[in-house]
Design a protein around this motif. Structure first.
Motif, PDB file in Angstrom:
ATOM      1  N   UNK A  73       0.853  -1.187   0.000  1.00 47.89           N
ATOM      2  CA  UNK A  73       0.000   0.000   0.000  1.00 47.89           C
ATOM      3  C   UNK A  73       0.897   1.248   0.000  1.00 47.89           C
ATOM      4  N   UNK A  75       1.038   3.494  -2.365  1.00 48.58           N
ATOM      5  CA  UNK A  75       1.315   3.968  -3.712  1.00 48.58           C
ATOM      6  C   UNK A  75       2.792   3.900  -4.063  1.00 48.58           C
ATOM      7  N   UNK A 196      -8.417   0.212  -8.910  1.00 52.51           N
ATOM      8  CA  UNK A 196      -8.636   1.477  -8.218  1.00 52.51           C
ATOM      9  C   UNK A 196      -7.424   1.835  -7.355  1.00 52.51           C
ATOM     10  N   UNK A 197      -7.356   3.048  -6.870  1.00 50.00           N
ATOM     11  CA  UNK A 197      -6.292   3.464  -5.968  1.00 50.00           C
ATOM     12  C   UNK A 197      -6.373   2.684  -4.661  1.00 50.00           C
ATOM     13  N   UNK A 198      -5.211   2.443  -4.048  1.00 50.28           N
ATOM     14  CA  UNK A 198      -5.206   1.824  -2.736  1.00 50.28           C
ATOM     15  C   UNK A 198      -4.389   0.551  -2.644  1.00 50.28           C
ATOM     16  N   UNK A 236      -5.574  -4.578   1.552  1.00 53.00           N
ATOM     17  CA  UNK A 236      -6.725  -3.864   0.986  1.00 53.00           C
ATOM     18  C   UNK A 236      -7.542  -4.797   0.088  1.00 53.00           C
ATOM     19  N   UNK A 239      -9.560  -3.334  -3.237  1.00 47.73           N
ATOM     20  CA  UNK A 239      -8.678  -2.952  -4.352  1.00 47.73           C
ATOM     21  C   UNK A 239      -7.956  -4.155  -4.975  1.00 47.73           C
TER      22      UNK A 239
END
Lengths: 355, 355
Positions: A73, A75, A196-198, A236, A239
């Protein structure tokens, strides 16, 4: 519901069938009576999902068994720290080909000696720098395969000799088949080409991961992800699940060769127009252009403003250039349908006739 | 679709109206023509969402302006590192009241001198340890407000005198109104009481955050989240959005006083049964019991196995105890409907009659 043409640079458009499947799975995943977000990460269903995803990724990219596939996680920025904290001992080199490449370099400076292996900053990164001479003893060479903000992309990894190569592929992972074994580590924030982001996908050579020192922060130690299959703590889940659906979709499309051709076609539609135009001015050097992000400007600022306004009213979303460059950026990730680029090109031609 | 009663410890059940809203927003968020996962984190819509969430949280918990509300990733484990890396200078104290509290302590040991402020490990954490004498000069005292695995919960924060108090509230945040100002830092992984896995809510006193040293890894520095409003890089947009929907739902339910009463009621249904039973043996000490997670065992292992099998067939999901304790754990987070506990209690009574 009227979906626009989403050219956003990230978070970006996702394949419609993937979104429709997610809608189904939110209330009830695989008939278990719990939604995908309510599912235990220790359940057989989630472990099955991870196993299927691993196989799909290995199939799509021919990833050999001596590489691990893990999900982190934070990014790309968290990778900017994890990499020097794990692998910078003496000195490392960075190819400074864009704004994010520069951020990676600056973050690494906190942790030891890092040097530029080449930079195109003096021209606002509108071309790809060549790798200068770097010693065989360097800890690694870091590069960014696609520079989202400026719209340049390495067609092949830079030559690093015997130096381990690390690639930030956040904005072009899975856009075509690549030779994973040229890199010791490839990472990609999901929110452009993956999901998706995350969540951040990391493909890492197991023996390389072992070089890291002990006593790293627990979530910044690649080994903890490798040995737990990304289940050291609660990952996550949603995601990750979404990446799984995107992988399934990629296979259904016919795999990465089909995707690569489609990406090439979409990009050519737009670049052909830019090259034939006297209104639109492409930003990136022709031979370094990205198939993922195309950048251009319009000389007259009044016309530029009118272009943005008209394009928005025609359902063209997310086309404004990054604040550091201005102008326009058209992101054409895997999930962007050909029809979106066709519609944009039609609009741009029409606008130029009237401008 | 037949939804089960989801007593899972996390990721756990989410409110049905929240899931139904998410289904709507996946294809088109607020009529923008892009789904919530495809929305730019730099868009006015997402910034508006963050602002509304901040207001909702300040309303629900009376959070004063000298505290920031930020969203991190990496779960509680990443906080286990961030806290000592940021605030451990001389020595810090940890209240070791459960398995995760112990993990936080062990992680902090990597970064400096940490000491136990009290431990109940010798009894497998079945009671809450008292805080022993700790010097006023300690950097902080860390405690875990609710111990998910064993089912104990501090009714009030431990007394820390002038020492800054840090609370891991991952498994009971927002279960009732608390006095935020008793702590300098409160953090909670989302996947129990807040939303899906993939985001960590942090409530931190701004002046406290300033104590951290420079040159921390970029995503492990609270100041970067505070000054960018959690937008230093692309945050986990969808998990954050889901927290926003849960906050809206909490307000619609009537706020935290209503929620607290409901939680108390759900827990009393189950604990009354356990206290009246000769079959089920509650694990946690009576006065330390959690309203979020109730734990019990059945002496006869054959009966225990039959209980699990029958309960599963009646749609009771996620009730198996943690592997370190065995037996059963019934998680009753905010989103678990009263009806689920009623159904479980009915089943348990019936099972005991037949056992």
């Amino acid at each position: 519901m009227n979906r626009v043409h989403n050219f956003g640079p990230g978070p970006s458009v996702l394949p419609l069938p993937v979104l429709e499947q997610a809608r189904e799975d939110i209330l009830d995943y695989q008939g278990l009576g719990v939604g995908i977000m309510e599912l235990s990460h220790r359940s057989a269903a989630f472990e099955g999902l991870l196993a299927r995803m691993e196989q799909d990724l290995r199939d799509l990219l021919d990833i050999p068994e001596d590489y691990s596939i893990i999900y982190c996680t934070g990014g790309a920025h968290q990778q900017f720290s994890m990499i020097p904290m794990s692998f910078l001992q003496k000195e490392a080199y960075y190819l400074i080909s864009g704004f994010f490449a520069e951020r990676a370099f600056e973050e690494a400076e906190k942790f030891g000696t890092v040097k530029s292996a080449g930079s195109s900053k003096e021209k606002l990164f509108n071309y790809l720098p060549e790798v200068g001479a770097i010693p065989d003893t360097a800890d690694y060479l870091h590069y960014t395969s696609n520079n989202t903000i400026v719209g340049t992309q390495y067609k092949e990894p830079p030559y690093a000799g015997r130096v381990p190569l690390i690639c930030d592929a956040s904005s072009d992972i899975l856009h075509k088949k690549i030779d994973v074994t040229k890199c010791e580590l490839i990472y990609a924030g999901a929110q452009k080409n993956l999901g998706p982001a995350g969540v951040t996908l990391v493909i890492i050579k197991k023996s390389f991961a072992e070089r890291a020192p002990r006593k790293l922060p627990v979530m910044l130690d690649y080994r903890n992800y490798i040995k737990s299959n990304s289940l050291h703590n609660t990952p996550p889940v949603f995601p990750i699940y979404m990446i799984g659906e995107v992988l399934k979709w990629l296979k259904q499309q016919g795999g990465l060769d089909v995707i690569a051709e489609r990406n090439q076609y979409k990009a050519s539609l737009l670049y052909n127009l830019l090259d034939a135009s006297s209104l639109y001015r492409p930003f990136a050097r022709k031979e370094d252009r990205s198939v993922m992000n195309a950048t251009f400007t319009i000389a007259d600022k009044e016309v530029e403003a009118r272009f943005l306004k008209e394009a928005s009213s025609k359902g063209m979303y997310g086309i404004k250039g990054h604040k550091s460059l201005g102008g326009f950026r058209i992101s054409m990730y895997n999930a962007l349908p050909v029809e979106a680029v066709e519609a944009l090109v039609e609009f741009m031609k029409d606008f130029e006739r009237r401008a």
